[in-house]
Design a protein around this motif. Structure first.
Motif, short mmCIF file in Angstrom:
data_model
loop_
_atom_site.label_atom_id
_atom_site.label_comp_id
_atom_site.label_asym_id
_atom_site.label_seq_id
_atom_site.Cartn_x
_atom_site.Cartn_y
_atom_site.Cartn_z
N LEU A 1 0.87 -1.18 0.00
CA LEU A 1 0.00 0.00 0.00
C LEU A 1 0.91 1.22 0.00
N ALA A 2 0.80 2.05 -1.03
CA ALA A 2 1.63 3.25 -1.16
C ALA A 2 0.72 4.45 -1.38
N HIS A 3 1.16 5.60 -0.89
CA HIS A 3 0.35 6.81 -1.07
C HIS A 3 1.20 8.05 -0.88
N LEU A 4 0.66 9.18 -1.31
CA LEU A 4 1.29 10.47 -1.07
C LEU A 4 0.67 11.11 0.17
N ASN A 5 1.20 12.30 0.52
CA ASN A 5 0.75 12.94 1.75
C ASN A 5 -0.63 13.59 1.64
N ASN A 6 -1.30 13.41 0.50
CA ASN A 6 -2.70 13.83 0.41
C ASN A 6 -3.64 12.71 0.84
N SER A 7 -3.07 11.61 1.36
CA SER A 7 -3.87 10.51 1.87
C SER A 7 -4.33 10.81 3.30
N SER A 8 -5.15 9.92 3.85
CA SER A 8 -5.63 10.05 5.23
C SER A 8 -6.04 8.67 5.73
N VAL A 9 -6.47 8.60 6.98
CA VAL A 9 -6.90 7.33 7.54
C VAL A 9 -8.19 6.82 6.90
N ASP A 10 -8.84 7.65 6.07
CA ASP A 10 -10.02 7.18 5.35
C ASP A 10 -9.65 6.22 4.22
N ASP A 11 -8.39 6.24 3.80
CA ASP A 11 -7.92 5.33 2.76
C ASP A 11 -7.40 4.06 3.41
N TYR A 12 -7.49 2.93 2.70
CA TYR A 12 -7.05 1.69 3.35
C TYR A 12 -6.85 0.57 2.35
N LEU A 13 -6.15 -0.47 2.82
CA LEU A 13 -6.10 -1.78 2.17
C LEU A 13 -6.50 -2.79 3.22
N ARG A 14 -7.52 -3.59 2.95
CA ARG A 14 -7.98 -4.61 3.88
C ARG A 14 -8.08 -5.95 3.16
N VAL A 15 -7.73 -7.00 3.88
CA VAL A 15 -7.86 -8.36 3.35
C VAL A 15 -8.61 -9.18 4.39
N ARG A 16 -9.65 -9.90 3.94
CA ARG A 16 -10.47 -10.71 4.83
C ARG A 16 -10.54 -12.14 4.30
N VAL A 17 -10.67 -13.08 5.23
CA VAL A 17 -11.05 -14.45 4.90
C VAL A 17 -12.53 -14.59 5.24
N VAL A 18 -13.33 -14.97 4.24
CA VAL A 18 -14.79 -15.02 4.40
C VAL A 18 -15.24 -16.47 4.33
N GLY A 19 -15.89 -16.92 5.40
CA GLY A 19 -16.42 -18.27 5.47
C GLY A 19 -17.93 -18.26 5.45
N PRO A 20 -18.55 -19.42 5.61
CA PRO A 20 -20.02 -19.49 5.55
C PRO A 20 -20.70 -18.83 6.75
N ASN A 21 -19.96 -18.64 7.86
CA ASN A 21 -20.58 -18.11 9.07
C ASN A 21 -19.93 -16.83 9.58
#
Length: 502
Positions: free
Chosen positions: A422-442
């Motif tokens: 995840l790379a960004h310039l200083n015009n970024s903020s905590v509103d920007d993100y990279l998220r990875v999830r494992v999704v199961g049936p429950n």
């Protein structure tokens, strides 16, 4: 840290990497060190001091309790630990030594920090900060199952505040054959000062007398992390002020980082790093107010990541963060395997959406943003093309998501690993993100959550691992989400080398 160095020596230091210095070696991918975990260790050291007369000094019960806390964490993680005692000023002192099994024991990379405080206070910056950062890096090594070519050893020293007593006792009492096996020593003393500077020990002698052969390589390796995040670094004197002193006296290459003590930040340094000119780097140095409130989180986070970068880089090019075991699922993204963009039809991004492709490197004003793939040529990336400038195909306008094909997990324990950027310039903020999830049936589990910030973050492939044993016997999918929300920002994200093993 023992007090000897004032502001004059700091002001005379040199900016950035000295001209003509050799470049640091290419780094293995070091994981991001959890600031929350480092601060949790600091909170424990604070509680120990509070319960033991307000300090963790040599010969006081708070110091032995600090040793026991660190040792308990390391024992549980699989380290081989030993507590070595010595006597000074009529009191018993202790060093804690921890060895990570494996690696060439004739080629030891040692990392250390003093664990004692002065009697006046709890010593959370001096030197709970270095001690806690080193502890979390040691625990991360265990979680990552890191297996470098070199043997890794950690030390937490006693009675540093009385004149490097513990580390000197350790080095002096090693048999010469054992001492000769320690090829490099990394020292971290005060890495979270509240009005921080960013200093590296002057291993190459560009601003004074340097260290033994190999010290310049250590200095440049540490500087490389700060260069990657566009934070300038100055030299600080390599004069034996902290626990590297006994090591360099025996010709062992050494280096380390420091965020400043009683010296005052100059106007130039305040312009360079922010903070207050004319004020001490640590206003609570050797005082009762050196508590958990006396820490700059940004400095602590940056230094912890720099330490990890050095350990992973100097550990040897045979190192691996790949978990052992049989492979359940693997995808190097070199060909299409059924990943789906916008699987739920809810994405809002207007450009730079996830795609599998060959990412073309981009940069802006010296900050690398989009990187070549982490292996081979293919990766999952937010806008693979370079375009006419760095902002042409970056992520814009909201959230983009991508989902893996279904993955059937057999019974037993499972570990997910993947490379990410995840790379960004200083015009970024905590509103920007990279998220990875494992999704199961429950339900689902978030295995990576990296937020943006109002600073330039250069691209760097990192490795993430996660225990996904809770989903054994189930069919799961991996879902990645990248976001440019809030105000428009220049954001790039990527994933590669995805694997699940048992």
């Amino acid at each position: 840290m023992i007090a000897t160095l004032g502001a004059a020596a700091l002001a005379a230091s040199a900016l950035l990497a000295p001209s003509g210095a050799s470049a640091a070696p290419a780094a293995l991918a070091a994981p991001d060190i959890s600031l929350a975990n480092v601060k949790a260790h600091l909170s424990q050291l604070q509680s120990i001091a509070t319960a033991n007369g307000g300090n963790r000094a040599h010969g006081r019960p708070g110091f032995r309790a600090s040793i026991d806390y660190v040792k308990g964490k390391l024992d549980a993680a699989g380290y081989q630990t030993s507590v070595q005692s010595f006597t000074y000023n009529g009191s018993t002192g202790y060093n804690l030594i921890a060895d990570w099994p494996g690696g060439d024991t004739n080629n030891v990379l040692m990392t250390g920090a003093h664990l004692d405080s002065v009697t006046a206070g709890p010593g959370i910056n001096d030197n709970g900060s270095g001690s806690a950062a080193n502890l979390e890096i040691a625990l991360t090594i265990a979680r990552e199952k890191y297996a470098p070519k070199r043997h890794l050893r950690f030390g937490w020293w006693g009675a540093e505040e009385l004149g490097l007593v513990g580390s000197t006792n350790y080095v002096n009492n090693l048999a010469s054959t054992e001492r000769s096996k320690i090829k490099s020593y990394l020292n971290f003393d005060m890495v979270g000062s509240p009005n921080p500077g960013y200093f590296a020990y002057d291993g190459d002698g560009s601003s004074g007398s340097g260290g033994p052969a190999g010290s310049a390589e250590i200095e440049q390796t540490l500087r490389a992390h700060f260069q990657s995040i566009n934070v300038p670094v100055q030299d600080t004197a390599f004069d034996g002020r902290s626990d590297y002193g006994p090591f360099i006296r025996y010709g062992i290459a050494a280096g380390g980082l420091f965020t400043g003590a009683e010296g005052r930040k100059t106007t130039q340094q305040a312009q360079l790093w922010g903070g207050q000119a004319g004020v001490a780097f640590d206003r609570c140095y050797h005082s009762s107010c050196d508590t958990t409130s006396n820490i700059d989180d940004t400095a602590l986070d940056r230094n912890a990541d720099a330490i990890a970068h050095a350990v992973w880089t100097l550990g040897g090019d045979g190192g691996t963060t790949e978990p052992p075991g049989d492979t359940v699922f693997t995808d190097d993204l070199e060909s299409g395997t059924g990943w789906t963009v916008n699987p739920n039809g809810t994405d809002t991004a207007t450009a730079g959406r996830w795609e599998r492709g060959t990412p073309q490197p981009t940069s802006y004003s010296g900050t690398n943003l989009q990187l070549a793939a982490g292996g081979g040529s293919g990766a999952l990336v937010t806008g693979a093309a370079a375009g006419t400038d760095a902002g042409t195909y970056d992520l814009d306008g909201g959230v983009s998501s991508v989902q893996s094909p279904a993955i059937a997990l057999p019974a037993g324990s499972k570990t997910l690993s993947f490379s990410w950027n995840l790379a960004h310039l200083n015009n970024s903020s905590v509103d920007d993100y990279l998220r990875v999830r494992v999704v199961g049936p429950n339900g689902s589990t978030t295995v990576l959550d990296r937020a943006g910030a109002a600073s330039n973050r250069a691209g760097s492939w990192q490795t993430q691992t996660a225990d996904v044993s809770a989903y054994a016997g189930q069919t799961v999918r991996i879902v990645a989400e990248a976001a440019d929300t809030g105000t428009g920002s220049l954001i790039e994200a990527a994933l590669d080398n995805i694997k699940i093993t048992k």
